[in-house]
Scaffold this active site. Sequence first.
Site, PDB file in Angstrom:
ATOM      1  N   HIS A  19      44.958  53.141  35.845  1.00 23.68           N
ATOM      2  CA  HIS A  19      45.739  52.445  36.875  1.00 23.68           C
ATOM      3  C   HIS A  19      44.929  51.281  37.440  1.00 23.68           C
ATOM      4  O   HIS A  19      43.855  50.950  36.916  1.00 23.68           O
ATOM      5  CB  HIS A  19      46.228  53.417  37.950  1.00 23.68           C
ATOM      6  CG  HIS A  19      45.134  54.109  38.728  1.00 23.68           C
ATOM      7  ND1 HIS A  19      44.256  53.447  39.547  1.00 23.68           N
ATOM      8  CD2 HIS A  19      44.790  55.421  38.807  1.00 23.68           C
ATOM      9  CE1 HIS A  19      43.433  54.308  40.113  1.00 23.68           C
ATOM     10  NE2 HIS A  19      43.718  55.518  39.661  1.00 23.68           N
ATOM     11  N   HIS A  22      41.080  51.582  37.963  1.00 23.57           N
ATOM     12  CA  HIS A  22      40.255  51.464  36.751  1.00 23.57           C
ATOM     13  C   HIS A  22      40.232  50.007  36.274  1.00 23.57           C
ATOM     14  O   HIS A  22      39.198  49.507  35.826  1.00 23.57           O
ATOM     15  CB  HIS A  22      40.811  52.341  35.621  1.00 23.57           C
ATOM     16  CG  HIS A  22      41.030  53.767  36.022  1.00 23.57           C
ATOM     17  ND1 HIS A  22      42.281  54.309  36.172  1.00 23.57           N
ATOM     18  CD2 HIS A  22      40.156  54.746  36.325  1.00 23.57           C
ATOM     19  CE1 HIS A  22      42.158  55.575  36.539  1.00 23.57           C
ATOM     20  NE2 HIS A  22      40.882  55.864  36.640  1.00 23.57           N
ATOM     21  N   CYS A 127      34.990  72.215  42.589  1.00 26.92           N
ATOM     22  CA  CYS A 127      36.244  71.437  42.578  1.00 26.92           C
ATOM     23  C   CYS A 127      36.412  70.881  41.170  1.00 26.92           C
ATOM     24  O   CYS A 127      35.579  70.098  40.698  1.00 26.92           O
ATOM     25  CB  CYS A 127      36.198  70.293  43.587  1.00 26.92           C
ATOM     26  SG  CYS A 127      37.596  69.165  43.353  1.00 26.92           S
ATOM     27  N   CYS A 130      36.685  66.985  40.909  1.00 28.29           N
ATOM     28  CA  CYS A 130      35.409  66.252  40.957  1.00 28.29           C
ATOM     29  C   CYS A 130      34.462  66.728  39.867  1.00 28.29           C
ATOM     30  O   CYS A 130      33.440  66.093  39.626  1.00 28.29           O
ATOM     31  CB  CYS A 130      34.710  66.463  42.288  1.00 28.29           C
ATOM     32  SG  CYS A 130      35.626  65.904  43.709  1.00 28.29           S
ATOM     33  N   CYS A 144      37.967  70.403  49.422  1.00 29.30           N
ATOM     34  CA  CYS A 144      37.194  69.314  48.813  1.00 29.30           C
ATOM     35  C   CYS A 144      37.525  68.021  49.570  1.00 29.30           C
ATOM     36  O   CYS A 144      38.701  67.682  49.717  1.00 29.30           O
ATOM     37  CB  CYS A 144      37.571  69.169  47.337  1.00 29.30           C
ATOM     38  SG  CYS A 144      37.204  67.538  46.689  1.00 29.30           S
ATOM     39  N   HIS A 147      39.661  65.534  47.143  1.00 24.64           N
ATOM     40  CA  HIS A 147      40.989  65.890  46.631  1.00 24.64           C
ATOM     41  C   HIS A 147      41.838  66.698  47.604  1.00 24.64           C
ATOM     42  O   HIS A 147      43.007  66.940  47.334  1.00 24.64           O
ATOM     43  CB  HIS A 147      40.849  66.671  45.311  1.00 24.64           C
ATOM     44  CG  HIS A 147      40.296  65.833  44.208  1.00 24.64           C
ATOM     45  ND1 HIS A 147      38.939  65.704  43.986  1.00 24.64           N
ATOM     46  CD2 HIS A 147      40.904  65.040  43.291  1.00 24.64           C
ATOM     47  CE1 HIS A 147      38.736  64.884  42.969  1.00 24.64           C
ATOM     48  NE2 HIS A 147      39.916  64.467  42.526  1.00 24.64           N
ATOM     49  N   LYS A 296      43.873  56.361  49.081  1.00 20.61           N
ATOM     50  CA  LYS A 296      43.208  55.963  47.842  1.00 20.61           C
ATOM     51  C   LYS A 296      44.232  56.034  46.715  1.00 20.61           C
ATOM     52  O   LYS A 296      44.961  57.017  46.597  1.00 20.61           O
ATOM     53  CB  LYS A 296      42.055  56.916  47.538  1.00 20.61           C
ATOM     54  CG  LYS A 296      41.315  56.511  46.279  1.00 20.61           C
ATOM     55  CD  LYS A 296      40.347  57.567  45.796  1.00 20.61           C
ATOM     56  CE  LYS A 296      39.762  57.143  44.458  1.00 20.61           C
ATOM     57  NZ  LYS A 296      39.163  58.218  43.710  1.00 20.61           N
ATOM     58  N   LYS A 299      46.144  59.087  40.754  1.00 26.97           N
ATOM     59  CA  LYS A 299      47.248  59.733  40.053  1.00 26.97           C
ATOM     60  C   LYS A 299      47.710  60.964  40.844  1.00 26.97           C
ATOM     61  O   LYS A 299      48.908  61.202  41.018  1.00 26.97           O
ATOM     62  CB  LYS A 299      46.749  60.140  38.665  1.00 26.97           C
ATOM     63  CG  LYS A 299      47.722  60.922  37.844  1.00 26.97           C
ATOM     64  CD  LYS A 299      48.756  60.025  37.206  1.00 26.97           C
ATOM     65  CE  LYS A 299      49.746  60.872  36.428  1.00 26.97           C
ATOM     66  NZ  LYS A 299      50.862  60.124  35.944  1.00 26.97           N
TER      67      LYS A 299
HETATM   68  O1  ME8 Z   1      34.798  59.608  37.996  1.00 24.89           O
HETATM   69  N1  ME8 Z   1      39.982  52.124  43.815  1.00 24.89           N
HETATM   70  O2  ME8 Z   1      36.115  59.021  36.188  1.00 24.89           O
HETATM   71  P1  ME8 Z   1      37.463  58.534  36.913  1.00 24.89           P
HETATM   72  C1  ME8 Z   1      38.954  51.572  43.160  1.00 24.89           C
HETATM   73  N2  ME8 Z   1      34.487  60.269  34.561  1.00 24.89           N
HETATM   74  N3  ME8 Z   1      38.450  52.056  42.013  1.00 24.89           N
HETATM   75  C2  ME8 Z   1      39.009  53.139  41.502  1.00 24.89           C
HETATM   76  C3  ME8 Z   1      40.096  53.782  42.129  1.00 24.89           C
HETATM   77  C4  ME8 Z   1      40.590  53.214  43.347  1.00 24.89           C
HETATM   78  N4  ME8 Z   1      41.618  53.709  44.001  1.00 24.89           N
HETATM   79  N5  ME8 Z   1      40.454  54.842  41.383  1.00 24.89           N
HETATM   80  C5  ME8 Z   1      39.612  54.857  40.298  1.00 24.89           C
HETATM   81  C6  ME8 Z   1      35.010  59.547  36.789  1.00 24.89           C
HETATM   82  N6  ME8 Z   1      38.746  53.843  40.375  1.00 24.89           N
HETATM   83  C7  ME8 Z   1      33.940  59.990  35.823  1.00 24.89           C
HETATM   84  C8  ME8 Z   1      32.881  58.899  35.721  1.00 24.89           C
HETATM   85  S1  ME8 Z   1      30.613  57.866  34.756  1.00 24.89           S
HETATM   86  C9  ME8 Z   1      29.287  58.452  34.014  1.00 24.89           C
HETATM   87  C10 ME8 Z   1      31.719  59.212  34.858  1.00 24.89           C
HETATM   88  C11 ME8 Z   1      37.699  53.521  39.372  1.00 24.89           C
HETATM   89  O3  ME8 Z   1      38.457  58.386  35.826  1.00 24.89           O
HETATM   90  C12 ME8 Z   1      36.333  53.410  40.026  1.00 24.89           C
HETATM   91  O4  ME8 Z   1      35.490  52.700  39.156  1.00 24.89           O
HETATM   92  O5  ME8 Z   1      37.793  59.402  38.058  1.00 24.89           O
HETATM   93  C13 ME8 Z   1      35.900  54.851  40.094  1.00 24.89           C
HETATM   94  O6  ME8 Z   1      34.520  55.023  40.323  1.00 24.89           O
HETATM   95  C14 ME8 Z   1      36.335  55.315  38.717  1.00 24.89           C
HETATM   96  O7  ME8 Z   1      37.589  54.615  38.489  1.00 24.89           O
HETATM   97  C15 ME8 Z   1      36.532  56.807  38.636  1.00 24.89           C
HETATM   98  O8  ME8 Z   1      37.102  57.072  37.391  1.00 24.89           O
END
Ligand code: ME8
Length: 648
Positions: A19, A22, A127, A130, A144, A147, A296, A299
């Site tokens: 989304h 990302h 959690c 997380c 948590c 979440h 925030k 999904k």
């Molecule tokens: O945490 N605003 O993956 P994830 C800004 N797999 N950035 C956002 C966001 C938002 N509302 N939502 C997501 C993970 N992001 C782990 C990471 S790394 C070794 C492992 C972005 O799919 C932002 O970069 O939950 C956030 O840190 C990341 O997506 C979390 O992605």
Amino acid sequence: MASTFYITTPIYYVNARPHLGHAYTTIVADSLSRFHRMLGDRTWFLTGTDEHGDKIAKAAAAQNETPQAFTDRVSGQFRALWPRLNVRNDQFIRTTDPDHKARVQQFLQRVYDNGDIYFGEFGGHYCTGCERFYTEKELENGLCPQHLTKPEFIREKNYFFRMSKYLPWLKEYIQAHPDFIRPERYRNEVLAMLEGGVLEDLCISRPKSRLTWGIELPFDKDYVCYVWFDALLNYISALGWPDGEKFATFWPGEHLVAKDILKPHAIFWPTMLKSAGLPMYKHLNVHGYWLSKDAKMSKSLGNVVEPLDMMNIYGLDAFRYFLLREMNFGSDAGFSEESLVTRLNADLANDLGNLFSRVLSMNAKYFGSRVPAAGDRTPDDEALVELAENAVENYIHLFVSVRFSQALEALWELVRALNKYVDTQAPWTLAKEGRTERLSSVIRLILECMRKVACCLWPVMPGTAEAMLGQLGQPVAEGAQPGTHLSDEKGRWNVLTEGAAVASASNLFPRAEMPKAEKPAKAPKAKPAAAEQKSKTEDKSQIVYDDFAKLDLRVGTVLSCEKHPNADKLLKFQIDLGEGEPRQILSGIAAHFKPEELVGRQVCVVANLAPRTIRGLESRGMILSVEDDTRLRLIAPDGEMKPGSRIS
Ligand code: ME8
């Protein structure tokens, strides 16, 4: 030797589609990587997907798919999205890649052999969202904090990484390296975590009896590796650690994450690197959240914005610009289409788009779309040159310090100054007075500055910057980058070739409509009386073609627009109808537009309307518009046309 620059995004979980959040991190990484390429650095840009752990196993089960089939499918959606957003990552890693798995095992073995991994028993609140344990203290009302769900209490035998051994060292390291974690507020947050004394050793395994979807520990086949320990290692496994050439070239690099994953990146990861005897990363760049409906965007909360929807409606580069300009890096930002449209119309259509449109059409008119000669600089010119040089310098400095919004603001000081310079130098007056040499040096200086702006913007808006450079006769080859080092840009003048062809028109950013607000249901309006309705719509006697043919309808470009000195409702336009001299036309639309918004726009004009004088000023023609119950809009062709083109 060129410096190197290695940038990573988080590897995203494949439990849901990508989304806007990302997209933001990945577009920022893309812009940074392009920026460093333009500084002459050797760059490497890595993104990818995080595919092991409970969360993914559960998401796959919920879809009745095997974890591998599920991760193949969703990882593919991430991989396919990036090129559509003009993101040029050099590598895409998946934690299910066999090579990654082998490197993770190698790393685990090294840390184990160092004596930093031990077997023990532990109970904690887990959690799945997380993928981590929380201590009692960290929970908020038993939930948590990320979440707002109740974690599961798990007690089991596991392997632990002696993280606590390295915490005093980490604190000193962060204190000695002020830029290690930035912006500063996150550095302070991490220091507070380290002061708090709540951090313990890190549980780095899961028994296979509970979870099989992970990388097997090299020293115990009954356990798989904890997903975060596995995931963080992607940053070096992708480079071929320990002996890969890319690792030797690009490590240490810098990371880009949002604040949700500050702790694993600021505490787990540096201590892991330290234990394995590897150099620390250079910077952890931490941004805030994109909020939607005040929460925030995520999904699980069901409030996500689809990046492709925004791109399809407003254009990719307007979307990319908005993301970098709107969010103050480090703080949260609210996403709304209204704020996107406001930025697009104000910064892109009005300031930048207009500049290109009006200057190129003036150059077409006065110099046949050839680059005119540079001339001696007046004090006004010197002031503009100084402002441009400062803007470029500030832009570079702010951009590499990840202050993107401020960087773009610094560049816009130049864009706005250029529009002002056009107004104060008034090329049309110079032309009228026959001061061709001055006219030539004014237009040339503006074109040179426009080239600088285009080069600076390439990392953020590559497609648009390439279009702008193409219009200035400096095309960028497919897949290449503008042929300049940004670090040299400050003092680079007279780069355009005198006499070379440039475009005669430009329409970079069509103005966007405000999205329609969902209107509260209203009582239907009373229908107008039949006779009244008829008089408005049908009661026009028919005409034959010859009547229509009497109209001389033309497309014109607004050269200037200001309020009528003696009438509040009227605007006074100078319009280029391709006749050599601009036409003065008065129009009663002052309530609907700010005059400066209209400069550079194209309009449709009744060109053979008999002249008349309104409140002391002559009007020679009429501008066509359309009005409904709520607003008035101007009629214009759906793409840029040569001024004077006939409408039929
Ligand atoms: O945490 N605003 O993956 P994830 C800004 N797999 N950035 C956002 C966001 C938002 N509302 N939502 C997501 C993970 N992001 C782990 C990471 S790394 C070794 C492992 C972005 O799919 C932002 O970069 O939950 C956030 O840190 C990341 O997506 C979390 O992605």
